[in-house]
Design an enzyme around this catalytic site. Structure first.
Site, PDB file in Angstrom:
ATOM      1  N   GLU A  78      -4.656  -7.183  -5.301  1.00 58.66           N
ATOM      2  CA  GLU A  78      -3.548  -7.994  -6.101  1.00 58.66           C
ATOM      3  C   GLU A  78      -2.336  -6.956  -6.087  1.00 58.66           C
ATOM      4  O   GLU A  78      -1.104  -7.450  -6.143  1.00 58.66           O
ATOM      5  CB  GLU A  78      -4.040  -8.020  -7.500  1.00 58.66           C
ATOM      6  CG  GLU A  78      -4.978  -9.203  -7.632  1.00 58.66           C
ATOM      7  CD  GLU A  78      -5.415  -9.421  -9.219  1.00 58.66           C
ATOM      8  OE1 GLU A  78      -4.923  -8.691 -10.065  1.00 58.66           O
ATOM      9  OE2 GLU A  78      -6.350 -10.197  -9.451  1.00 58.66           O
ATOM     10  N   VAL A  79      -2.549  -5.653  -5.894  1.00 57.26           N
ATOM     11  CA  VAL A  79      -1.501  -4.771  -5.989  1.00 57.26           C
ATOM     12  C   VAL A  79      -1.165  -4.490  -4.426  1.00 57.26           C
ATOM     13  O   VAL A  79      -2.103  -3.468  -3.954  1.00 57.26           O
ATOM     14  CB  VAL A  79      -1.517  -3.563  -6.834  1.00 57.26           C
ATOM     15  CG1 VAL A  79      -0.282  -2.467  -6.651  1.00 57.26           C
ATOM     16  CG2 VAL A  79      -1.658  -4.080  -8.326  1.00 57.26           C
TER      17      VAL A  79
ATOM     18  N   ASN B  35      -9.762  -2.712  -1.692  1.00 63.32           N
ATOM     19  CA  ASN B  35      -9.765  -4.392  -1.436  1.00 63.32           C
ATOM     20  C   ASN B  35      -8.551  -4.299  -0.581  1.00 63.32           C
ATOM     21  O   ASN B  35      -7.859  -3.757  -0.479  1.00 63.32           O
ATOM     22  CB  ASN B  35      -9.192  -5.175  -2.839  1.00 63.32           C
ATOM     23  CG  ASN B  35     -10.300  -5.076  -4.055  1.00 63.32           C
ATOM     24  OD1 ASN B  35     -11.476  -5.375  -3.604  1.00 63.32           O
ATOM     25  ND2 ASN B  35     -10.234  -5.203  -5.126  1.00 63.32           N
TER      26      ASN B  35
ATOM     27  N   HIS C  82      -4.825   1.407  -2.604  1.00 64.00           N
ATOM     28  CA  HIS C  82      -5.452   2.183  -3.783  1.00 64.00           C
ATOM     29  C   HIS C  82      -7.034   2.200  -3.683  1.00 64.00           C
ATOM     30  O   HIS C  82      -7.418   1.198  -3.219  1.00 64.00           O
ATOM     31  CB  HIS C  82      -5.094   1.812  -5.256  1.00 64.00           C
ATOM     32  CG  HIS C  82      -5.118   0.200  -5.410  1.00 64.00           C
ATOM     33  ND1 HIS C  82      -4.170  -0.504  -4.835  1.00 64.00           N
ATOM     34  CD2 HIS C  82      -6.143  -0.520  -5.964  1.00 64.00           C
ATOM     35  CE1 HIS C  82      -4.501  -1.855  -4.991  1.00 64.00           C
ATOM     36  NE2 HIS C  82      -5.840  -1.789  -5.469  1.00 64.00           N
TER      37      HIS C  82
ATOM     38  N   ASP D 138      -7.420   2.681 -14.411  1.00 59.70           N
ATOM     39  CA  ASP D 138      -7.219   1.296 -14.261  1.00 59.70           C
ATOM     40  C   ASP D 138      -6.803   0.816 -15.823  1.00 59.70           C
ATOM     41  O   ASP D 138      -7.587   0.959 -16.596  1.00 59.70           O
ATOM     42  CB  ASP D 138      -8.211   0.548 -13.592  1.00 59.70           C
ATOM     43  CG  ASP D 138      -7.859  -0.685 -13.274  1.00 59.70           C
ATOM     44  OD1 ASP D 138      -7.862  -0.845 -11.925  1.00 59.70           O
ATOM     45  OD2 ASP D 138      -7.508  -1.508 -13.971  1.00 59.70           O
TER      46      ASP D 138
ATOM     47  N   HIS E 267     -10.710   2.410  -5.613  1.00 63.44           N
ATOM     48  CA  HIS E 267     -10.856   2.243  -6.900  1.00 63.44           C
ATOM     49  C   HIS E 267     -12.186   3.293  -7.034  1.00 63.44           C
ATOM     50  O   HIS E 267     -13.031   3.241  -5.963  1.00 63.44           O
ATOM     51  CB  HIS E 267     -11.784   0.877  -6.904  1.00 63.44           C
ATOM     52  CG  HIS E 267     -10.664  -0.197  -6.973  1.00 63.44           C
ATOM     53  ND1 HIS E 267     -10.256  -0.809  -8.218  1.00 63.44           N
ATOM     54  CD2 HIS E 267      -9.773  -1.012  -5.948  1.00 63.44           C
ATOM     55  CE1 HIS E 267      -9.240  -1.692  -7.715  1.00 63.44           C
ATOM     56  NE2 HIS E 267      -8.964  -1.870  -6.504  1.00 63.44           N
TER      57      HIS E 267
HETATM   58  P1  AMP Z   1      -6.640  -4.619  -6.547  1.00 63.31           P
HETATM   59  O1  AMP Z   1      -6.985  -5.858  -6.954  1.00 63.31           O
HETATM   60  O2  AMP Z   1      -7.569  -3.986  -5.530  1.00 63.31           O
HETATM   61  O3  AMP Z   1      -5.082  -4.925  -6.015  1.00 63.31           O
HETATM   62  O4  AMP Z   1      -6.582  -3.665  -7.771  1.00 63.31           O
HETATM   63  C1  AMP Z   1      -5.373  -3.688  -8.536  1.00 63.31           C
HETATM   64  C2  AMP Z   1      -5.740  -2.776  -9.610  1.00 63.31           C
HETATM   65  O5  AMP Z   1      -4.703  -2.631 -10.662  1.00 63.31           O
HETATM   66  C3  AMP Z   1      -6.510  -3.909 -10.726  1.00 63.31           C
HETATM   67  O6  AMP Z   1      -7.895  -3.239 -10.805  1.00 63.31           O
HETATM   68  C4  AMP Z   1      -5.860  -3.620 -12.101  1.00 63.31           C
HETATM   69  O7  AMP Z   1      -6.518  -3.980 -13.011  1.00 63.31           O
HETATM   70  C5  AMP Z   1      -4.948  -2.592 -12.027  1.00 63.31           C
HETATM   71  N1  AMP Z   1      -3.582  -2.617 -12.641  1.00 63.31           N
HETATM   72  C6  AMP Z   1      -2.710  -3.438 -12.574  1.00 63.31           C
HETATM   73  N2  AMP Z   1      -1.569  -3.156 -13.059  1.00 63.31           N
HETATM   74  C7  AMP Z   1      -1.910  -1.678 -13.650  1.00 63.31           C
HETATM   75  C8  AMP Z   1      -1.150  -0.906 -14.470  1.00 63.31           C
HETATM   76  N3  AMP Z   1       0.186  -1.066 -14.904  1.00 63.31           N
HETATM   77  N4  AMP Z   1      -1.679   0.344 -14.376  1.00 63.31           N
HETATM   78  C9  AMP Z   1      -2.869   0.636 -14.211  1.00 63.31           C
HETATM   79  N5  AMP Z   1      -3.699  -0.177 -13.516  1.00 63.31           N
HETATM   80  C10 AMP Z   1      -3.159  -1.513 -13.186  1.00 63.31           C
END
Ligand code: AMP
Ligand code: ZN
Length: 105
Positions: free
Chosen positions: A93-94, A85, A98, A28, A100
């Site tokens: 957010e993404v 999440n 995924h 991450d 964690h």
């Molecule tokens: P979520 O909030 O569950 O969608 O987690 C998304 C995660 O992706 C967060 O913990 C971010 O820190 C991580 N993240 C965002 N952009 C990147 C990136 N370019 N490379 C690696 N991790 C990322």
């Protein structure tokens, strides 16, 4: 293309720890724990809510946990957390599923 699909396509760099035919794992970029790794399927699925009731997706999610377990074992983590999440309201957010893998170790 979503940010994780761009990482999968190697258009955006990431620190990969694992890759096989259907799953990758990378660090991450903004870690919330001493160890913070993301286990990501190559198949673009937006959220856990979008998983299909079929063997392919059932097996995929099971494999994601086994990859997390194997990475944790390789890093000699005695204890850790695994977390999905789900949806914006769930802190996602993404929009590409995924898992964690986090540990204070
Ligand atoms: P979520 O909030 O569950 O969608 O987690 C998304 C995660 O992706 C967060 O913990 C971010 O820190 C991580 N993240 C965002 N952009 C990147 C990136 N370019 N490379 C690696 N991790 C990322
Ligand atoms: Zn994607």
């Amino acid at each position: 293309m979503c940010i994780f699909c761009k990482i999968l396509a190697k258009e955006i760099p990431a620190e990969f720890l694992f890759e096989n035919g259907d799953i990758v794992a990378f660090k991450d970029k903004y870690p919330k724990a001493k160890t913070h790794i993301l286990i990501v399927p190559k198949k673009h699925i937006e959220t856990i809510k979008d998983l299909k009731e079929d063997e392919e997706d059932e097996i995929l999610v099971g494999k994601m946990f086994l990859v997390a377990r194997d990475i944790a074992k390789g890093l000699k983590l005695d204890g850790y957390q695994t977390l999905f999440n789900v949806g914006r309201a769930g802190g996602q957010e993404v929009m590409h599923i995924h898992l964690h893998l986090m540990s204070h170790q």
